[in-house]
Design an enzyme around this catalytic site. Structure first.
Site, PDB file in Angstrom:
ATOM      1  N   LYS A  47      18.777  -4.473 -12.179  1.00 14.41           N
ATOM      2  CA  LYS A  47      19.291  -4.187 -13.517  1.00 14.41           C
ATOM      3  C   LYS A  47      19.058  -2.732 -13.922  1.00 14.41           C
ATOM      4  O   LYS A  47      19.701  -2.236 -14.863  1.00 14.41           O
ATOM      5  CB  LYS A  47      18.677  -5.141 -14.524  1.00 14.41           C
ATOM      6  CG  LYS A  47      19.029  -6.614 -14.268  1.00 14.41           C
ATOM      7  CD  LYS A  47      18.398  -7.523 -15.292  1.00 14.41           C
ATOM      8  CE  LYS A  47      18.797  -8.985 -15.066  1.00 14.41           C
ATOM      9  NZ  LYS A  47      18.027  -9.637 -14.006  1.00 14.41           N
TER      10      LYS A  47
ATOM     11  N   LYS B 192      10.894  -1.708 -15.386  1.00 14.92           N
ATOM     12  CA  LYS B 192      11.522  -3.005 -15.157  1.00 14.92           C
ATOM     13  C   LYS B 192      10.684  -3.876 -14.241  1.00 14.92           C
ATOM     14  O   LYS B 192      10.056  -3.394 -13.299  1.00 14.92           O
ATOM     15  CB  LYS B 192      12.901  -2.801 -14.515  1.00 14.92           C
ATOM     16  CG  LYS B 192      13.771  -4.035 -14.503  1.00 14.92           C
ATOM     17  CD  LYS B 192      14.281  -4.389 -15.888  1.00 14.92           C
ATOM     18  CE  LYS B 192      14.919  -5.762 -15.919  1.00 14.92           C
ATOM     19  NZ  LYS B 192      13.946  -6.863 -15.770  1.00 14.92           N
TER      20      LYS B 192
ATOM     21  N   SER C 143      15.325  -9.729 -19.304  1.00 13.09           N
ATOM     22  CA  SER C 143      15.912  -9.606 -17.975  1.00 13.09           C
ATOM     23  C   SER C 143      17.023 -10.643 -17.803  1.00 13.09           C
ATOM     24  O   SER C 143      17.086 -11.368 -16.814  1.00 13.09           O
ATOM     25  CB  SER C 143      14.851  -9.781 -16.885  1.00 13.09           C
ATOM     26  OG  SER C 143      15.331  -9.369 -15.636  1.00 13.09           O
TER      27      SER C 143
ATOM     28  N   SER D 174      15.261  -8.413  -9.977  1.00 14.56           N
ATOM     29  CA  SER D 174      15.795  -7.867 -11.230  1.00 14.56           C
ATOM     30  C   SER D 174      15.629  -6.368 -11.392  1.00 14.56           C
ATOM     31  O   SER D 174      16.104  -5.808 -12.389  1.00 14.56           O
ATOM     32  CB  SER D 174      15.166  -8.591 -12.428  1.00 14.56           C
ATOM     33  OG  SER D 174      15.752  -9.866 -12.586  1.00 14.56           O
TER      34      SER D 174
END
Length: 477
Positions: free
Chosen positions: A79, A239, A136, A76
């Site tokens: 992202k 993140k 997320s 992730s």
């Protein structure tokens, strides 16, 4: 000190005595002992290799690194780039925070973590952004990718890769907007650190979104997955990420006392150990960062609207795949599967070289196929040019596995779901998509899986599907 074998033997004997009374049936005793012995001997699952880096955001100096340029799966952390391109579109005025995104069926079908907006539902660009930095949300990452990418997540992934390379992230390739498994989607700790610095430098007006602690959506109160926010001095984003293949990933920015660093940890064994490692890195290397003026700047490039992503222009007559199934209508032919010369310097040159080697003799075309052939498609269908009519992912390179055709998109998606249920792990990293093409009397949809790096991977997947009763064929894109 006793050896592990002796310890295991003593443990097994003791366990046998302990359970012999409650379980009079010897078969039951044997089963329980064997189960405990297997559990004691079983080795833990192998973790993804660790990689890490800490960079001084003011000078660009690498303060710490471990396998920082080795390729890993971003999960992730992907992202971050999805949001970079979203921020870029906002800054240029191409989209607004208040714009409403209609969620496609493809986006709504993404697996968790997800926000859960149904296909046809909508939310604002800002809400989608907040769902990415907190939960997320995979579905909203895909929805944003389709929205910013002009309706195609595949095109958006091309923009992501082009942008990564322009920022100096030369070892990064993107294939989707959310980071779900794809063997071709790779990055490095160093590249992710550069992206973290670029996000802060290029979009100070939007960077605060990464510091969001709680996002309220309808009746949902969604907390941030980043457990370092509010617990480690100076941490303000960025993140987290996890897949089985990647391990536990984390990119973190911290700023205090006139110093600023970005750290990246890839391949943590657990979320807790990953967080502990990041805390240690920040505590150890923040004091070594510069308090001087900003001297390190990552150059900006034109926005996505001005980026020309190279796309090969397909020839009118392309190579014909070798027919896999006779179906009683395909005569014996001399059609050959052509391959481009390795010397072709560009995608366009490669395709043109491929077309030049197609035999000029006319290839017999069978009678129209039924709506669904379990093993493949007609030669007329294979010769037709794909026409993407939805926001579904269509891989831009590699090999695909086709599992059938249908006169409707719903039917093609049902074929894909059936193949996924039967295929199991062989399709875990593949990207399902339905491609529409026109037969002259109407649209027909091909049900395909993309994301296979080479012929062997695609053929092996197809063989496994056939063993489970799913007809298919493999072909290059």
């Amino acid at each position: 000190m006793k050896s592990s074998a002796v310890q295991l033997s003593n443990f097994t004997r003791s366990l046998t005595k302990a359970i012999s009374r409650p379980f009079a049936n010897p078969l039951v005793r044997l089963t329980v002992v064997a189960g405990f012995a297997f559990a004691a001997c079983a080795a833990p699952a192998a973790a993804a290799p660790y990689a890490g880096i800490v960079m001084d955001a003011k000078t660009g100096k690498v303060l710490y690194e471990s396998h920082a340029d080795s390729k890993r799966f971003p999960a992730s952390l992907t992202k971050m780039m999805t949001l970079y391109l979203t921020f870029e579109a906002l800054e240029s005025g191409r989209i607004k925070l208040s714009d409403r995104i209609t969620v496609s069926r493809h986006a709504a079908a993404q697996p968790p973590s997800k926000l859960g907006v149904r296909a046809g539902g909508s939310l604002t660009v800002e809400q989608a952004m907040l769902s990415l930095v907190t939960r997320s949300a995979n579905d909203m990452a895909t929805a944003l990718g389709e929205y910013v990418g002009g309706g195609s997540e595949a095109h958006f992934a091309q923009l992501m890769t082009a942008k990564a390379h322009s920022l100096g992230m030369r070892n990064t390739t993107y294939r989707n907007a959310n980071g779900l498994p794809n063997k071709a989607q790779m990055t490095t700790a160093h590249d992710q650190a550069l992206l973290g610095i670029a996000l802060r430098q290029h979009f100070p007006q939007y960077y605060h979104y990464f510091n969001t602690r709680v996002f309220k959506f309808g009746k949902q109160r969604i907390g941030n997955h980043n457990r370092l926010l509010g617990k480690v001095r100076g941490v303000d984003g960025i993140k987290t990420g996890y897949t089985h293949a990647s391990g536990f990933n984390l990119a973190t920015s911290a700023e205090y006392g006139g110093r600023s660093v970005v750290g990246v940890v890839l391949g943590g064994k657990t979320g807790r150990s990953r967080d502990a490692q990041m805390k240690k890195l920040i505590a150890s290397y923040m004091p070594k960062a510069s308090r001087g003026p900003q001297r390190f700047t990552i150059a900006r490039t034109p926005g996505a609207a001005n980026v020309n992503v190279p796309v090969a222009s397909l020839p009118a007559v392309g190579p014909m795949p070798i027919p896999r199934y006779d179906n009683g209508a395909v005569a014996s032919t001399n059609a050959a599967l052509a391959y481009a010369d390795g010397s072709a310097g560009t995608a366009t040159a490669a395709v043109n070289a491929l077309a030049a080697r197609v035999p000029s003799a006319e290839v017999p075309v069978p009678a129209p196929a039924p709506a669904f052939l379990p093993g493949g498609s007609s030669a007329a269908e294979l010769a037709a040019t794909d026409s993407i009519k939805t926001g579904s992912i269509k891989p831009s390179s590699g090999w695909i596995v086709q599992v059938g055709t249908s006169p409707s998109r719903d039917g093609a998606e049902e074929l894909l779901r059936h193949a996924q249920n039967k295929g199991g792990k062989v399709l875990r990293s593949a990207s399902p998509f339905a491609v529409a093409y026109n037969t002259g009397s109407g649209d027909v949809y091909r049900a395909r899986f993309g994301g296979f790096d080479n012929q062997n991977d695609a053929v092996d997947a197809c063989k496994s599907l056939k063993r489970h009763g799913v007809g298919c064929w493999a072909a290059p894109l």
